[in-house]
Design a protein around this motif. Structure first.
Motif, PDB file in Angstrom:
ATOM      1  N   GLN A  22      40.738  42.356  44.616  1.00 51.26           N
ATOM      2  CA  GLN A  22      40.787  41.343  43.567  1.00 51.26           C
ATOM      3  C   GLN A  22      42.117  40.605  43.683  1.00 51.26           C
TER       4      GLN A  22
ATOM      5  N   THR B 121      39.144  49.915  44.475  1.00 53.93           N
ATOM      6  CA  THR B 121      39.521  48.616  43.911  1.00 53.93           C
ATOM      7  C   THR B 121      41.002  48.372  44.168  1.00 53.93           C
TER       8      THR B 121
ATOM      9  N   GLY C  33      44.151  45.617  43.699  1.00 51.14           N
ATOM     10  CA  GLY C  33      44.707  44.410  43.113  1.00 51.14           C
ATOM     11  C   GLY C  33      45.680  43.791  44.101  1.00 51.14           C
TER      12      GLY C  33
ATOM     13  N   ALA D 179      34.176  41.171  36.652  1.00 49.43           N
ATOM     14  CA  ALA D 179      33.455  42.431  36.440  1.00 49.43           C
ATOM     15  C   ALA D 179      32.030  42.339  36.986  1.00 49.43           C
TER      16      ALA D 179
ATOM     17  N   ARG E 128      37.925  37.578  33.582  1.00 50.65           N
ATOM     18  CA  ARG E 128      37.693  39.027  33.601  1.00 50.65           C
ATOM     19  C   ARG E 128      36.201  39.350  33.579  1.00 50.65           C
TER      20      ARG E 128
ATOM     21  N   LEU F 153      48.521  44.359  34.597  1.00 50.48           N
ATOM     22  CA  LEU F 153      47.154  44.735  34.963  1.00 50.48           C
ATOM     23  C   LEU F 153      47.076  45.807  36.046  1.00 50.48           C
ATOM     24  N   SER F 154      48.215  46.350  36.469  1.00 54.99           N
ATOM     25  CA  SER F 154      48.197  47.256  37.625  1.00 54.99           C
ATOM     26  C   SER F 154      47.331  48.491  37.399  1.00 54.99           C
ATOM     27  N   ASP F 155      47.219  48.937  36.155  1.00 53.94           N
ATOM     28  CA  ASP F 155      46.423  50.145  35.872  1.00 53.94           C
ATOM     29  C   ASP F 155      44.919  49.921  36.049  1.00 53.94           C
ATOM     30  N   LEU F 156      44.497  48.681  36.212  1.00 59.88           N
ATOM     31  CA  LEU F 156      43.072  48.393  36.376  1.00 59.88           C
ATOM     32  C   LEU F 156      42.584  48.659  37.799  1.00 59.88           C
ATOM     33  N   TYR F 157      43.498  48.939  38.726  1.00 63.92           N
ATOM     34  CA  TYR F 157      43.142  49.051  40.147  1.00 63.92           C
ATOM     35  C   TYR F 157      43.549  50.417  40.697  1.00 63.92           C
ATOM     36  N   ASP F 158      42.838  50.856  41.720  1.00 66.78           N
ATOM     37  CA  ASP F 158      43.216  52.097  42.400  1.00 66.78           C
ATOM     38  C   ASP F 158      44.543  51.930  43.125  1.00 66.78           C
TER      39      ASP F 158
ATOM     40  N   LYS G  65      32.270  42.586  40.794  1.00 68.10           N
ATOM     41  CA  LYS G  65      32.600  43.960  41.202  1.00 68.10           C
ATOM     42  C   LYS G  65      31.373  44.857  41.087  1.00 68.10           C
TER      43      LYS G  65
END
Length: 200
Positions: free
Chosen positions: A110, A3, A5, A96, A92, A120-125, A99
């Motif tokens: 995304q 994933t 961002g 989801a 969101r 939101l950076s922690d939501l992505y690899d 995804k």
């Protein structure tokens, strides 16, 4: 699944980068497009926006008058927070769903304009930032989108600073370059993303 961002300031050329990534095979989830979908006529999202901002944000055909709403929220952080509180949860949830529907080995990109602003950076690899100088943003917004300089500067000021975006970047794509150089840069990034996604 990997994933990613993808973000960048207004006028940075994020749409062009996302288009090129799709050409390479990325599964794109476009937050801006979803944000439009969730406030189309007849949706609970549009009803909530009208409840919060009044019928003056509706166009004659019953659709959302984006210019009227923009005039309210871009100069008032509190009103912008109200709008974000309505739209973001809907975006969101739909993101989801998309995804979850992507293939297990996909690179899911995304496109998230407010990634840095909303932490939101922690939501992505990985986070990829499309970067240009503020002068380039201003030129593109006034010359290509027809905005007044004051409107362009207000929209830029409503977003994270260039430094805040770069601080959350794992990969930076410089878009202060000709299109052929941008294509080459995106191709190199894509190769790296595929390697990460496949463990190669």
């Amino acid at each position: 699944m990997l994933t990613v961002g993808l973000t960048g300031g207004i006028g940075a050329g994020k749409s062009e980068v996302s288009r090129l990534l799709v050409e390479h095979g990325a599964v794109l989830i476009d937050a801006d497009r979803i944000a439009r979908e969730v406030v189309e006529p007849g949706t609970p999202g549009l009803a909530a926006v009208v409840d919060a901002f009044g019928p003056e944000v509706l166009a004659g055909d019953g659709s959302l008058d984006r210019a009227a709403l923009g005039a309210i929220v871009f100069t008032d952080p509190d009103r912008r927070a109200v709008l974000n509180g309505i739209v973001h949860p809907l975006v969101r949830a739909r993101s989801a769903e998309l995804k979850d529907a992507a293939p297990a080995d996909a690179v899911v990109v995304q496109d998230v304009p407010l990634l840095a602003e909303n932490g939101l950076s922690d939501l992505y690899d990985l986070v990829v930032v499309v970067d240009v100088a503020p002068e380039t943003q201003l030129d593109r917004l006034t010359r290509l989108r027809g905005m007044s300089e004051a409107d362009a500067r207000a929209r830029m000021a409503a977003q994270a600073t260039r430094e805040q975006r770069l601080a959350v970047a794992d990969i930076v794509i410089d878009n202060d370059v000709p299109l052929d150089e941008l294509r080459e840069a995106v191709a190199r990034v894509w190769e790296g993303l595929v390697r990460r996604a496949t463990g190669a």
